[in-house]
Design an enzyme around this catalytic site. Structure first.
Site, PDB file in Angstrom:
ATOM      1  N   LYS A   1       9.672   1.626  13.698  1.00 12.15           N
ATOM      2  CA  LYS A   1       8.575   1.205  14.612  1.00 12.15           C
ATOM      3  C   LYS A   1       7.618   0.267  14.399  1.00 12.15           C
ATOM      4  CE  LYS A   1       6.973   5.597  14.717  1.00 12.15           C
ATOM      5  NZ  LYS A   1       6.309   6.760  15.075  1.00 12.15           N
TER       6      LYS A   1
ATOM      7  N   ASN B   1      -1.061   1.375  18.704  1.00 13.44           N
ATOM      8  CA  ASN B   1       0.267   1.362  18.728  1.00 13.44           C
ATOM      9  C   ASN B   1       1.049   1.554  20.240  1.00 13.44           C
ATOM     10  OD1 ASN B   1      -0.078   1.297  16.090  1.00 13.44           O
ATOM     11  ND2 ASN B   1       0.685   3.093  15.364  1.00 13.44           N
TER      12      ASN B   1
ATOM     13  N   GLU C   1       5.024  12.545  13.593  1.00 10.33           N
ATOM     14  CA  GLU C   1       3.819  12.341  14.266  1.00 10.33           C
ATOM     15  C   GLU C   1       2.576  13.495  13.931  1.00 10.33           C
ATOM     16  OE1 GLU C   1       2.774  10.000  16.700  1.00 10.33           O
ATOM     17  OE2 GLU C   1       4.109   8.847  15.442  1.00 10.33           O
TER      18      GLU C   1
ATOM     19  N   THR D   1       0.981  -1.135  -0.032  1.00  9.19           N
ATOM     20  CA  THR D   1      -0.182  -0.115   0.029  1.00  9.19           C
ATOM     21  C   THR D   1       0.790   1.155   0.192  1.00  9.19           C
ATOM     22  OG1 THR D   1      -0.017   0.073   2.470  1.00  9.19           O
ATOM     23  CG2 THR D   1      -1.730  -0.972   1.515  1.00  9.19           C
TER      24      THR D   1
END
Ligand SMILES: NC(=O)c1ccc[n+]([C@@H]2O[C@H](COP(=O)([O-])OP(=O)(O)OC[C@H]3O[C@@H](n4cnc5c(N)ncnc54)[C@H](O)[C@@H]3O)[C@@H](O)[C@H]2O)c1
Length: 377
Positions: free
Chosen positions: A151, A161, A249, A139
């Site tokens: 991560k 998460n 983030e 994807t």
């Protein structure tokens, strides 16, 4: 001289460097390279556990057949759903790996989107305290963003998460033809991470993104380059994404809460796009983000086919969003009072608001301000 059917770049994560092979219609060559490179390592290669995403059965069958010409292959299919991105699924994988006779000479190959990549990535980190991991992303989120990160996280009942680790893969390989079966809406919303890269770190790449998205079909090679070019220098310097690379983030505080509360029906990219619009509104009100910069957020996210999700977004339970925000996995990175959540905010395009001196670029924001910004959308 014959041209290689794929290109290769090297991703640095601190001292580690990971080869990323990519091309178009090059599955046999990628499978051959995967086996050659793993077999050439000191451990050799006795078997591969191919962890596949249910959504890519056809592509996975082709990969399995190619790999099986060179090495023993066991396949474990997974349903790529957010509600299955959990520790029990990781345990299922670990049990399957042992039942299939994997050894320290074997490797886990994760083929699918970010969900399967994260589950298999965590399993690889745990099996025998670390088994070689190969990512075959299928994807845009996985190919252009999640694999440019160490991560590996899964969800707990309180939020996204919340359990995981960092793990360096041995290899990443992507046949961009695999992405051709991603539905157009998911392909476009999957580009939210690229838009994020532009807004937060690489405004100069906006034209390249717009041109790449304009094509029919979109120019996936250029999009991969936008993803890697923007993020690679940051993860090279901060491989655990705990300092400077935390800027990626951006949009993820509200975005993760939206994705989690929707049960994954609002997909990761789409949720991050809404999360960035929320962050822009918060920053406008609290840090003076200028109107043209807010407008640039709307202009870029307008490329992503968002309106379809607006009704679902508005229907989400606000109490559940508050609870998910309160469980955000950035808690503790910096000072944050009860009732606040840490966010990446911008005071200009490409200009994250600094955090406390010496701390990461995260700003405490009242949860109520996040909800107000959500209502404003
Ligand atoms: N640093 C990181 O590790 C990182 C970064 C970004 C996202 N993520 C995680 O990645 C997940 C989202 O990943 P995603 O956006 O790739 O979605 P996904 O993995 O949840 O897949 C979405 C859907 O697309 C299907 N699919 C996958 N490849 C396909 C293909 N080629 N053709 C047709 N259908 C296909 C899947 O079966 C699934 O139904 C989230 O859990 C997010 O937290 C992790």
């Amino acid at each position: 001289m014959t041209r290689s059917p794929y290109e290769e770049l090297s991703l640095a994560f601190g001292d580690a460097s990971v080869p990323y092979l990519y091309g178009h219609d090059c599955t046999p060559a990628l499978a051959g390279a995967l086996v050659d490179r793993l077999a050439a390592g000191p451990a050799g290669l006795d078997a591969v556990l191919l962890v596949t995403d249910d959504g890519v059965r056809g592509h996975a069958a082709a990969v399995a057949a190619e790999l099986a010409r060179h090495v023993r292959v066991a396949t474990v299919p997974l349903q790529a759903e957010e509600r299955h991105k959990t520790l029990p699924t990781v345990q299922h994988l670990l049990e399957s790996a042992v039942a299939q006779g994997l050894t320290r000479r074997s490797a886990i190959v994760a083929m699918g989107g970010g969900t399967v990549g994260n589950i298999a990535g965590l399993a690889a980190a745990l099996l025998f305290r670390g088994t070689r991991l190969v990512h075959l992303p299928t994807t845009p989120v996985a190919a252009f963003d999640a694999t440019v990160s160490l991560k590996q996280g899964v969800n707990l009942s309180a939020g996204k998460n919340l359990a995981g680790t960092y793990f360096v893969p041995t290899l990443i390989a992507c046949d961009l033809a695999w992405l051709a079966t991603v539905p157009r809406h998911d392909l476009l919303t999957g580009m939210a991470e690229m838009v994020k890269n532009i807004l937060v770190a690489a405004p100069e790449l906006e034209k390249k993104l717009v041109v790449a998205l304009d094509g029919a079909p979109p120019d996936l090679r250029a999009l991969l380059e936008v993803g890697v070019e923007a993020k690679a220098p940051f993860v090279a310097a901060d491989p655990r994404e705990r300092a400077g690379a935390l800027i990626f983030e951006y949009g993820h505080t509200a975005g993760h809460a939206i994705e989690f509360v929707s049960g994954g029906t609002i997909r990761h990219g789409e949720a991050v796009a809404w999360g960035m619009l929320i962050a822009a509104e918060v920053a406008r009100r609290r840090h003076g983000l200028a109107a043209p910069d807010v407008a640039r957020h709307h202009r870029l996210t307008a490329l992503l086919d968002l309106p379809a999700a607006r009704t679902r977004l508005q229907a989400l339970d606000r109490g559940a969003i508050r609870a998910a925000l309160a469980a955000d996995n950035k808690r503790g990175y910096g000072p944050c009072a009860p009732g606040e959540v840490l966010m990446v905010l911008l005071d200009g395009i490409g200009r994250p608001v600094p955090g406390p001196p010496g701390g990461p670029p995260l700003v405490p924001v009242p949860v109520s301000a996040v909800i107000d910004a959500l209502e404003e959308l």
